[in-house]
Design a protein around this motif. Structure first.
Motif, mmCIF file in Angstrom:
data_model
loop_
_atom_site.group_PDB
_atom_site.id
_atom_site.type_symbol
_atom_site.label_atom_id
_atom_site.label_comp_id
_atom_site.label_asym_id
_atom_site.label_seq_id
_atom_site.Cartn_x
_atom_site.Cartn_y
_atom_site.Cartn_z
ATOM 1 N N THR A 1 4.129 2.329 7.679
ATOM 2 C CA THR A 1 3.054 3.255 8.061
ATOM 3 C C THR A 1 3.382 4.673 7.600
ATOM 4 O OG1 THR A 1 4.066 3.403 10.257
ATOM 5 C CG2 THR A 1 2.167 1.936 10.023
ATOM 6 N N GLN A 2 4.667 5.030 7.671
ATOM 7 C CA GLN A 2 5.025 6.375 7.196
ATOM 8 C C GLN A 2 4.780 6.512 5.687
ATOM 9 O OE1 GLN A 2 8.642 8.057 8.748
ATOM 10 N NE2 GLN A 2 8.515 9.840 7.414
ATOM 11 N N PRO B 1 -2.070 -5.710 10.088
ATOM 12 C CA PRO B 1 -2.230 -4.420 10.783
ATOM 13 C C PRO B 1 -1.889 -3.224 9.892
ATOM 14 C CG PRO B 1 -1.098 -5.968 12.210
ATOM 15 C CD PRO B 1 -1.213 -6.626 10.861
ATOM 16 N N GLN C 1 -7.284 2.960 6.992
ATOM 17 C CA GLN C 1 -7.692 3.997 7.941
ATOM 18 C C GLN C 1 -7.141 5.365 7.546
ATOM 19 O OE1 GLN C 1 -6.373 2.073 11.485
ATOM 20 N NE2 GLN C 1 -8.148 0.704 11.558
ATOM 21 N N MET C 2 -5.966 5.381 6.909
ATOM 22 C CA MET C 2 -5.429 6.656 6.415
ATOM 23 C C MET C 2 -6.377 7.247 5.364
ATOM 24 S SD MET C 2 -2.651 7.465 8.034
ATOM 25 C CE MET C 2 -3.499 6.765 9.440
ATOM 26 N N LYS D 1 9.910 -2.420 7.486
ATOM 27 C CA LYS D 1 9.244 -2.699 8.762
ATOM 28 C C LYS D 1 7.962 -1.869 8.879
ATOM 29 C CE LYS D 1 12.458 -5.318 10.687
ATOM 30 N NZ LYS D 1 13.646 -5.130 9.853
ATOM 31 N N CYS D 2 7.135 -2.220 9.865
ATOM 32 C CA CYS D 2 5.859 -1.520 10.044
ATOM 33 C C CYS D 2 6.059 -0.017 10.216
ATOM 34 C CB CYS D 2 5.108 -2.082 11.236
ATOM 35 S SG CYS D 2 4.786 -3.846 11.088
ATOM 36 N N LYS D 3 7.119 0.342 10.942
ATOM 37 C CA LYS D 3 7.376 1.750 11.193
ATOM 38 C C LYS D 3 7.540 2.524 9.884
ATOM 39 C CE LYS D 3 10.979 3.624 13.884
ATOM 40 N NZ LYS D 3 11.853 3.458 15.071
ATOM 41 N N TYR E 1 2.484 12.619 9.181
ATOM 42 C CA TYR E 1 2.473 11.201 9.573
ATOM 43 C C TYR E 1 2.161 11.059 11.062
ATOM 44 C CZ TYR E 1 4.730 6.741 10.919
ATOM 45 O OH TYR E 1 5.029 5.525 11.455
ATOM 46 N N LEU F 1 -0.458 9.968 0.774
ATOM 47 C CA LEU F 1 -1.528 10.966 0.665
ATOM 48 C C LEU F 1 -0.993 12.362 0.338
ATOM 49 C CD1 LEU F 1 -3.623 10.012 3.840
ATOM 50 C CD2 LEU F 1 -4.112 9.384 1.476
ATOM 51 N N ASP F 2 0.323 12.534 0.440
ATOM 52 C CA ASP F 2 0.893 13.872 0.261
ATOM 53 C C ASP F 2 1.835 13.988 -0.926
ATOM 54 O OD1 ASP F 2 -0.353 14.660 2.707
ATOM 55 O OD2 ASP F 2 1.230 13.596 3.778
ATOM 56 N N ARG F 3 2.335 12.857 -1.408
ATOM 57 C CA ARG F 3 3.244 12.905 -2.562
ATOM 58 C C ARG F 3 3.170 11.574 -3.298
ATOM 59 N NH1 ARG F 3 7.931 9.871 -1.877
ATOM 60 N NH2 ARG F 3 8.288 9.135 0.243
ATOM 61 N N GLN G 1 -4.715 -2.592 7.498
ATOM 62 C CA GLN G 1 -5.760 -1.830 8.205
ATOM 63 C C GLN G 1 -5.378 -0.358 8.282
ATOM 64 O OE1 GLN G 1 -8.586 -2.777 9.185
ATOM 65 N NE2 GLN G 1 -8.480 -4.979 9.416
ATOM 66 N N PHE G 2 -4.126 -0.143 8.670
ATOM 67 C CA PHE G 2 -3.635 1.220 8.830
ATOM 68 C C PHE G 2 -3.798 2.011 7.526
ATOM 69 C CE2 PHE G 2 -0.419 4.517 8.812
ATOM 70 C CZ PHE G 2 -0.496 5.052 10.087
ATOM 71 N N GLY H 1 10.965 -2.294 14.872
ATOM 72 C CA GLY H 1 10.183 -1.633 13.822
ATOM 73 C C GLY H 1 8.804 -2.234 13.573
ATOM 74 N N SER I 1 1.166 7.006 5.009
ATOM 75 C CA SER I 1 0.755 8.391 5.236
ATOM 76 C C SER I 1 1.254 9.292 4.105
ATOM 77 C CB SER I 1 1.303 8.875 6.584
ATOM 78 O OG SER I 1 1.199 10.280 6.695
ATOM 79 N N GLU I 2 2.522 9.140 3.732
ATOM 80 C CA GLU I 2 3.105 10.020 2.721
ATOM 81 C C GLU I 2 2.448 9.862 1.355
ATOM 82 O OE1 GLU I 2 7.329 10.414 2.532
ATOM 83 O OE2 GLU I 2 7.527 10.550 4.704
#
Lengths: 63, 209
Positions: free
Chosen positions: A8-9, A36, A43-44, A3-5, B189, A15-17, A39-40, B118, A12-13
């Protein structure tokens, strides 16, 4: 299906691992159909570029 | 940046001029101090780090004919000093002890952005950002960026800046701040979620609408 939730995580991650192969595949399947989150993801990357530029450019300060 | 200042001559007198340009130096000092204080909570230590970075830069002034190159360099010295300070002050202000802050953060933020199933809430879906590359030359953009950073809860801001501004890697931040890897990942995040939303609301949407 991711899912999007979660997507998106992962975006983001990323970029860190390094993501696992399974995570990469799930993420790619999600972003292929979800604009979306695409895009996200961009944007990260932009946030990172901007953070790096924070102390480096600002050429407009130049006299 | 089409001004006629792209000369890379390393003329000594020109280099000295950087330090004699009081307005430039004062603006730079203020910016460095702000940057340092965002990351090191003890303002005396932050000021000392800025002083030392400036002094060290002055000793190598011959290398710089352009203010922009000088600035990049002096900031890289400052970053190293801040990383040292953060290592030392670890026990006093580790991020594990900071509150998440009063604004929308943590689970409330996630609930605000995503439906229960979600997926993105309809009106929270990321919009396309118009030509983000152009913003780095825009002072107004950086003012918004600063404001958005400052609006982050203290813990988010600190960890985000360690990761993105000081470019520390994950294991080092976890060790320094006494947080687990998964907690760091989640905090970064959430910091990025908030920062993204703030920039979109106050800059990118404004421009395109």
């Amino acid at each position: 299906m991711m899912k999007c939730k979660q997507a998106t995580q992962m975006l983001s991650e990323k970029l860190d691992r390094p993501l696992s192969t399974k995570e990469k595949i799930n993420l790619a399947m999600h972003t292929a159909i979800c604009s979306p989150c695409r895009q996200f993801g961009q944007q990260m990357e932009t946030l990172r570029t901007l953070s790096q530029a924070y102390t480096k450019t600002k050429e407009s300060d130049e006299k | 940046m089409t001004n006629a200042h792209l000369s890379i001559d390393r003329d000594h007198s020109e280099a000295e001029n950087i330090f004699q340009d009081a307005a430039f130096m004062e603006a730079l000092r203020v910016q460095m101090l702000k940057f340092a204080k965002l990351q090191v909570r003890d303002s005396q230590l932050a000021e000392d780090a800025v002083q030392e970075a400036m002094l060290s830069a002055y000793q190598h002034i011959d290398r710089f004919a352009r203010q922009a190159a000088f600035k990049t360099w002096v900031f890289s010295i400052l970053k190293n000093k801040l990383i040292d300070l953060l290592r030392k002050e670890k026990r006093h202000t580790a991020a594990s002890q900071l509150e998440e802050g009063p604004n929308l953060s943590g689970d409330a933020l996630i609930e605000h952005l995503f439906e229960e199933n979600g997926h993105w809430q309809q009106d929270e879906r990321p919009k396309k950002w118009d030509q983000p590359d152009h913003n780095v030359e825009n002072d107004d953009f950086w003012r918004i960026f600063d404001a958005c950073l400052e609006a982050l809860p203290a813990k988010y801001g600190r960890l985000f800046m360690m990761r993105e501004f000081l470019e520390m890697d994950t294991p080092e931040i976890c060790h320094n701040e006494e947080v687990s890897v998964s907690s760091l990942n989640v905090t970064l995040y959430r910091a990025r979620l908030r920062l993204r939303e703030c920039l979109e609301d106050h800059w990118f949407q404004k421009e395109t609408s």
